[in-house]
Scaffold this active site. Sequence first.
Site, PDB file in Angstrom:
ATOM      1  N   LYS A  65      46.873   8.435  -2.750  1.00  0.00           N
ATOM      2  CA  LYS A  65      47.438   8.005  -1.018  1.00  0.00           C
ATOM      3  C   LYS A  65      49.214   8.370  -1.517  1.00  0.00           C
ATOM      4  O   LYS A  65      50.172   8.088  -0.349  1.00  0.00           O
ATOM      5  CB  LYS A  65      47.091   7.770  -0.129  1.00  0.00           C
ATOM      6  CG  LYS A  65      45.358   8.652   0.130  1.00  0.00           C
ATOM      7  CD  LYS A  65      45.270   7.797   1.268  1.00  0.00           C
ATOM      8  CE  LYS A  65      43.707   8.071   1.387  1.00  0.00           C
ATOM      9  NZ  LYS A  65      44.018  10.134   2.242  1.00  0.00           N
ATOM     10  N   LYS A 146      39.024  17.128  -2.581  1.00  0.00           N
ATOM     11  CA  LYS A 146      38.075  16.772  -1.735  1.00  0.00           C
ATOM     12  C   LYS A 146      38.154  17.528  -0.677  1.00  0.00           C
ATOM     13  O   LYS A 146      39.372  17.079  -0.080  1.00  0.00           O
ATOM     14  CB  LYS A 146      37.184  15.240  -2.263  1.00  0.00           C
ATOM     15  CG  LYS A 146      38.464  14.510  -0.529  1.00  0.00           C
ATOM     16  CD  LYS A 146      37.156  13.440  -1.036  1.00  0.00           C
ATOM     17  CE  LYS A 146      38.810  12.543  -0.165  1.00  0.00           C
ATOM     18  NZ  LYS A 146      38.073  12.547   0.724  1.00  0.00           N
ATOM     19  N   LYS A 149      41.403  15.233   5.811  1.00  0.00           N
ATOM     20  CA  LYS A 149      42.158  16.380   7.037  1.00  0.00           C
ATOM     21  C   LYS A 149      43.264  15.697   5.849  1.00  0.00           C
ATOM     22  O   LYS A 149      44.587  15.874   6.956  1.00  0.00           O
ATOM     23  CB  LYS A 149      41.777  14.634   7.648  1.00  0.00           C
ATOM     24  CG  LYS A 149      40.701  15.432   8.638  1.00  0.00           C
ATOM     25  CD  LYS A 149      40.111  14.413   9.738  1.00  0.00           C
ATOM     26  CE  LYS A 149      40.218  12.115   9.446  1.00  0.00           C
ATOM     27  NZ  LYS A 149      39.557  12.427   8.430  1.00  0.00           N
TER      28      LYS A 149
END
Length: 278
Positions: A65, A146, A149
């Site tokens: 991230k 994967k 969101k």
Amino acid sequence: VPYDPAEMRDRILSAAAVNMACGIDPERCTLFVQSHVPEHTELTWLLNTVTPIGDLQRMTQFKEKARQHEASVNAGLLHSPVLMAADILLYKGEVVPVGEDQVQHLELSREIVRRFNARFGDVFPEPQEKLTQAARIMGLDDPSRKMSKSMGNTISLLEEPGSIWEKIRTAVTDPARIRRSDPGEPTKCNLYALHQYFSTEADLEHVASGCRSAGIGCIDCKKILFERMMAELTPIRERAQALLADPGQVWGVLDRGADHCRAIAAQTMTEVKQAMGL
């Protein structure tokens, strides 16, 4: 990541309704909003004092991230695994249902427990993960990543059928099947993995043999998957919509859950503070 504060209350309500619609029964479990129990953040700060920063920087999700949001990597992202540990340990959780991507965070939670207990005495149990058959769902647009969101490649449980079909229709399949006449290998196809969570044994056999023999095309496979998904998701969506039509009922469940959890959390924090000499 940035979000609209005005939308947060609706997002919380929707999340609660979806959980209840999927079968989370407030009569058998406690459903609540994390931010309604301030002990979560209080325990997070105390656990930070026994968590090496190097352990947090090694977390795979933090590194992924951080690459996604290079312009603004905030401290909350780095410390979120400690908050996850606090979420579990505040209630002395022993078994935690998680996705495969969260196993590393559970390992960190156990390490935090060991460090805390070694320094202050046996206060917390070491939580163990519980994985299901669907431990990791891969994205429809890119089977190497994967569903997430933050990546925008998910199917929402409240999504309309037309939108879901469009995502399945354009989903990536076995790269060997360029033409309908090309044989493929179902185990290399992300959609076949999804079939295993929704379709019948007869469907699986039909899709697998049809793929290997080129007897059916990918679009046929997608139609079967869509029909089976709708059979599962439509009742969930309908139950959620009924709950959202009466938001007072859902907020009542969440308020009662928070009241129950605050009592447990307060007791745990008393033990923690006594152990730490606070």
